[in-house]
Design an enzyme around this catalytic site. Structure first.
Site, PDB file in Angstrom:
ATOM      1  N   ASN A   1       0.858  -1.179   0.000  1.00 31.00           N
ATOM      2  CA  ASN A   1       0.000   0.000   0.000  1.00 31.00           C
ATOM      3  C   ASN A   1       0.900   1.237   0.000  1.00 31.00           C
ATOM      4  O   ASN A   1       1.823   1.338   0.799  1.00 31.00           O
ATOM      5  CB  ASN A   1      -0.928  -0.003   1.216  1.00 31.00           C
ATOM      6  CG  ASN A   1      -2.024   1.026   1.094  1.00 31.00           C
ATOM      7  OD1 ASN A   1      -1.759   2.208   0.965  1.00 31.00           O
ATOM      8  ND2 ASN A   1      -3.257   0.563   1.143  1.00 31.00           N
ATOM      9  N   ALA A   2       0.614   2.177  -0.866  1.00 28.01           N
ATOM     10  CA  ALA A   2       1.473   3.353  -1.037  1.00 28.01           C
ATOM     11  C   ALA A   2       1.124   4.492  -0.086  1.00 28.01           C
ATOM     12  O   ALA A   2       1.720   5.572  -0.182  1.00 28.01           O
ATOM     13  CB  ALA A   2       1.382   3.844  -2.483  1.00 28.01           C
TER      14      ALA A   2
END
Length: 172
Positions: A47-48
């Site tokens: 997840n960024a």
């Protein structure tokens, strides 16, 4: 006897991360399996979120231990929570969410005197959050592309979209 995966009820047991100085509240949909297991927002390694919000606040959050990430967000005037309190969802994908019960966003927003903007991390968060939240005058509502790896837009494109949050944070 275990319930079939289509009957899994997910409760968001992560508390809001806010302070009296919260100016920007970023709302996700519902924590995924990795986040719930770790009891940490955005715990999935792909997840960024931490890279994206780190770019907004000017701090390499992804390189910090989780408690330090939260402290850096508070220092920048950024809060976190999710729009869903409970839902039925097998797995972690927003597309699998059913029977969602919204979190009390108005109660939380009403307790944040410095709130200037609410940002929705992804389409599901925006759809539910905009339907649920009645913001006070002067509070901006901002839809963002999802930080999830399931949302296949490039990181650079996401970072550019998330940069609209910079005027609402306290930068070092």
């Amino acid at each position: 006897m275990a319930l079939p995966s289509s009957q899994i009820r997910v409760a968001n047991n992560l508390p809001p991360i806010v302070s009296a100085g919260t100016r920007l509240l970023i709302l996700g949909s519902l924590p995924g399996d990795a986040s719930l297991k770790a009891a940490q927002y955005y715990a999935h390694p792909q997840n960024a979120f931490w890279r994206l919000v780190g770019g907004v606040v000017g701090v390499d959050l992804a390189g910090l231990p989780y408690p330090d990430r939260l402290e850096a967000l508070k220092t920048a005037g950024v809060g976190l929570w999710d729009v869903i309190a409970h839902a039925t969802r097998p797995g972690s994908l927003d597309g699998a969410i059913r029977d969602a019960e919204a979190a009390d966003l108005n109660l939380l927003a009403g307790r944040l005197p410095g709130l200037r903007a609410v940002a929705f991390n992804g389409a599901t968060s925006a759809r539910i959050g905009r339907r649920t939240l009645t913001p006070a005058p002067g509070i901006s509502l901002i839809d963002l592309p999802s930080s999830s790896p399931a949302h296949t837009r490039s990181f650079e494109s996401k970072a550019e979209a998330w940069s609209v949050l910079k005027p609402f944070v306290i930068r070092p």
